[in-house]
Scaffold this motif. Structure first.
Motif, PDB file in Angstrom:
ATOM      1  N   GLN A 146      46.106  31.243  29.826  1.00  0.00           N
ATOM      2  CA  GLN A 146      45.871  32.082  31.001  1.00  0.00           C
ATOM      3  C   GLN A 146      44.406  31.953  31.426  1.00  0.00           C
ATOM      4  N   LYS A 147      44.227  31.417  32.607  1.00  0.00           N
ATOM      5  CA  LYS A 147      42.882  31.212  33.125  1.00  0.00           C
ATOM      6  C   LYS A 147      42.287  32.535  33.585  1.00  0.00           C
ATOM      7  N   LYS A 148      41.052  32.797  33.213  1.00  0.00           N
ATOM      8  CA  LYS A 148      40.362  34.008  33.646  1.00  0.00           C
ATOM      9  C   LYS A 148      39.724  33.753  35.010  1.00  0.00           C
ATOM     10  N   LEU A 149      40.200  34.481  36.010  1.00  0.00           N
ATOM     11  CA  LEU A 149      39.711  34.289  37.371  1.00  0.00           C
ATOM     12  C   LEU A 149      38.367  34.974  37.563  1.00  0.00           C
ATOM     13  N   PRO A 150      37.478  34.395  38.385  1.00  0.00           N
ATOM     14  CA  PRO A 150      36.242  35.094  38.761  1.00  0.00           C
ATOM     15  C   PRO A 150      36.560  36.424  39.451  1.00  0.00           C
ATOM     16  N   VAL A 151      35.580  37.288  39.566  1.00  0.00           N
ATOM     17  CA  VAL A 151      35.791  38.646  40.083  1.00  0.00           C
ATOM     18  C   VAL A 151      36.407  38.614  41.479  1.00  0.00           C
ATOM     19  N   PHE A 152      35.850  37.799  42.370  1.00  0.00           N
ATOM     20  CA  PHE A 152      36.347  37.772  43.739  1.00  0.00           C
ATOM     21  C   PHE A 152      37.786  37.257  43.792  1.00  0.00           C
ATOM     22  N   GLN A 153      38.086  36.179  43.040  1.00  0.00           N
ATOM     23  CA  GLN A 153      39.442  35.656  43.012  1.00  0.00           C
ATOM     24  C   GLN A 153      40.413  36.645  42.360  1.00  0.00           C
ATOM     25  N   SER A 154      39.921  37.378  41.365  1.00  0.00           N
ATOM     26  CA  SER A 154      40.756  38.392  40.723  1.00  0.00           C
ATOM     27  C   SER A 154      41.104  39.503  41.704  1.00  0.00           C
ATOM     28  N   ILE A 155      40.159  39.895  42.533  1.00  0.00           N
ATOM     29  CA  ILE A 155      40.415  40.922  43.550  1.00  0.00           C
ATOM     30  C   ILE A 155      41.464  40.423  44.546  1.00  0.00           C
TER      31      ILE A 155
END
Length: 556
Positions: A285-294
């Motif tokens: 599971q790739k950890k998305l950057p904050v903006f992409q996670s939002i």
């Protein structure tokens, strides 16, 4: 031994005769009614009906709607499935449960929710008056496509998700090592590996769209968009009744579904890859950057809002509104519409009791027949006759329900002088059993194939009879599968619309037909109150079933 084998063959023939009467004869009646005129074959009558400009428009509309729904579910489903399998969102298991809520909701109720929310002076305009033109423009072909796509979206997501979980992350990492960006890796690695499973999902969505009646009957007729199911229903229930036209359109619908199954099998055979082997696979599971996670959470919440929030908010709020002309205003809310459903001599209360009775009877009978079919067809020494029983019993799952209902109407109307079952509650129970027998067979089979032969052989070694072994060993071990099939049939039968609206005796209302009648007569709040009861009852039962099943698995 010879007598036992003769008895088994007799049981096989009896079951085959039962399935022939329930499934094969109604299907034969559809094609016979379409081409046999005045006692002789006449294909010109069916061809004239099919190539009638109005019916050609119906066929074109149905195919166009099916293709558009597949397109929209693909656009919405692929990003959703990727996010809940390949990113940190995969750890939130509650998403898998929430995304299935649109499936638990009867499609005609979701459609009514969108209508109440988006119509002129609807709930959206009451909350945000500046959205007038935007909300009213929703009533178009693409609005219909979106409503139907949100209902079948869980099927596409589930199939794509399971396929993605079987694709090892090492393949994607290899592409990344050699310099491929995300879109290149998706196009050259992930997409080809998903193509076989995607074909299954696309076919399922297409066939379900073609066979859906509730949404086209509520939303589609509002915009003047008619499809197979609405025209078949109209020809078979509205004066002047013309079963010839209904049978001809049903035949075309069956042929299209068969062609789609053949196309899917071809695609799947050519684009299926063995992804699970002895080496195993891993999914990172790739950890998305904050903006992409939002953005990812925003996308998921938008899907939930459209597929769950809008219809549930609309139905619940409308069921509580005292006077619709005053809308969402303080003091304009009441529980009187719910009380009216349970008052003395209430048609709503009678509809609930009728639906409960029909659902219980259909679930019980279908489960019993399903157990007999599985026990007969799954014997190791079963003859060819036994092996085809399971195939016939699963046939209703591959055909649109309205087609089978038309066949049942034609066949049992023909038998009325001999067996007057037509126009009784019995014909409704029989129709429900035919439509949902595959659930009983599939869930019972799933439990049965997990049994080891050693338990049954031990029972025989100690002198147990066949019935004793079934009662004390086999039945307790497959009971959970039988119970799951029973509850699924109960839930779906309780809210069944097509069969209830076509074969119900005069003046007999079920929950679904009561809701439709109240909407047609302008008693929208009462209809919404019944819809809320229907949705929460069926959803609550399904959640309880999942809890009991998971608890039972944990105890093992």
């Amino acid at each position: 031994m010879k007598h036992w084998k003769t008895l088994q063959n007799g049981i096989n023939l009896l079951i085959l005769l039962c399935l022939a009467v329930l499934i094969l004869c109604p299907l034969f009646m559809i094609f016979a009614r379409a081409v046999i005129i005045d006692g002789r074959p006449d294909f010109s009558y069916a061809l004239n009906i099919i190539f009638n400009p109005e019916n050609l428009r119906t066929i074109t509309n149905s195919l166009l709607l099916g293709a558009a729904v597949v397109l929209v579910t693909t656009i919405l489903g692929i990003p959703f499935a990727y996010l809940i399998t390949r990113t940190q969102l995969a750890k939130h298991k509650w998403i898998d449960i929430v995304i299935m809520i649109p499936f638990m909701t009867p499609p005609f109720i979701s459609s009514m929710g969108f209508i109440l929310f988006m119509q002129k002076n609807g709930l959206l305009q009451q909350l945000f008056p500046f959205t007038g033109r935007l909300s009213e423009s929703f009533f178009s072909f693409w609005g219909l496509v979106l409503v139907m796509s949100l209902h079948v979206l869980p099927f596409m997501i589930s199939i794509l998700k399971n396929a993605m979980l079987n694709i090892s992350s090492s393949l994607d990492e290899a592409g990344q090592i050699f310099g491929g960006n995300f879109f290149y890796r998706f196009r050259r690695i992930l997409a080809p590996l998903l193509s076989g499973n995607y074909a299954i999902g696309a076919l399922l969505v297409f066939v379900k769209t073609l066979s859906e009646y509730g949404t086209p009957a509520t939303f589609g007729t509002r915009i003047g968009f008619y499809v197979f199911t609405t025209d078949i229903h109209r020809h078979s229930t509205t004066s002047p009744i013309d079963f010839g036209k209904a049978a001809s359109l049903s035949s075309v619908l069956v042929l299209i579904c068969i062609l789609m199954w053949m196309l899917q099998n071809t695609v799947t055979a050519r684009h299926t890859y063995r992804l699970v082997g002895g080496k195993g696979s891993r999914s990172i599971q790739k950890k998305l950057p904050v903006f992409q996670s939002i953005l990812a959470w925003g996308y998921l919440l938008l899907i939930f809002f459209m597929s769950i929030g809008i219809p549930y908010f609309s139905i619940i709020m409308t069921s509580l509104i005292k006077l619709r002309g005053y809308g969402l205003q303080a003091g304009n809310f009441t529980l009187a519409h719910y009380a009216a459903l349970f008052s003395a001599n209430s048609k709503g209360r009678n509809a609930i009791f009728t639906s409960l009775f029909l659902a219980f009877a259909a679930a019980f009978i279908a489960s019993a027949i399903g157990v007999v079919i599985v026990l007969t067809a799954r014997r190791k020494k079963a003859a060819f006759l036994s092996q085809i029983l399971e195939g016939i019993s699963l046939l209703p799952e591959m055909l649109p329900s309205i087609v089978l209902v038309i066949g049942i109407m034609l066949f049992w109307n023909l038998l009325y002088p001999v067996l007057p079952l037509y126009n009784t509650l019995g014909i409704m129970i029989l129709t429900y059993v035919v439509l949902y027998l595959p659930y009983a067979v599939q869930y019972t089979t799933s439990a049965f194939i997990q049994l080891g032969d050693s338990l049954v052989q031990a029972g025989r070694t100690f002198g147990g009879s066949g019935f004793y072994i079934f009662r004390t060993i086999t039945f307790p071990l497959i009971f959970r599968g039988i119970l799951t099939g029973f509850m699924m049939i109960f839930i779906i039968s309780f809210r069944e619309l097509v069969a209830a609206s076509m074969v119900a005796p005069p003046s007999t209302l079920t929950v679904s037909t009561f809701i439709m009648r109240e909407f047609e007569q302008g008693s929208v709040s009462v209809g919404c109150a019944m819809a809320v009861i229907c949705v929460f009852l069926t959803t609550g039962i399904l959640m309880a079933l999942k809890y009991v099943s998971s608890k039972g698995n944990g105890q093992e």
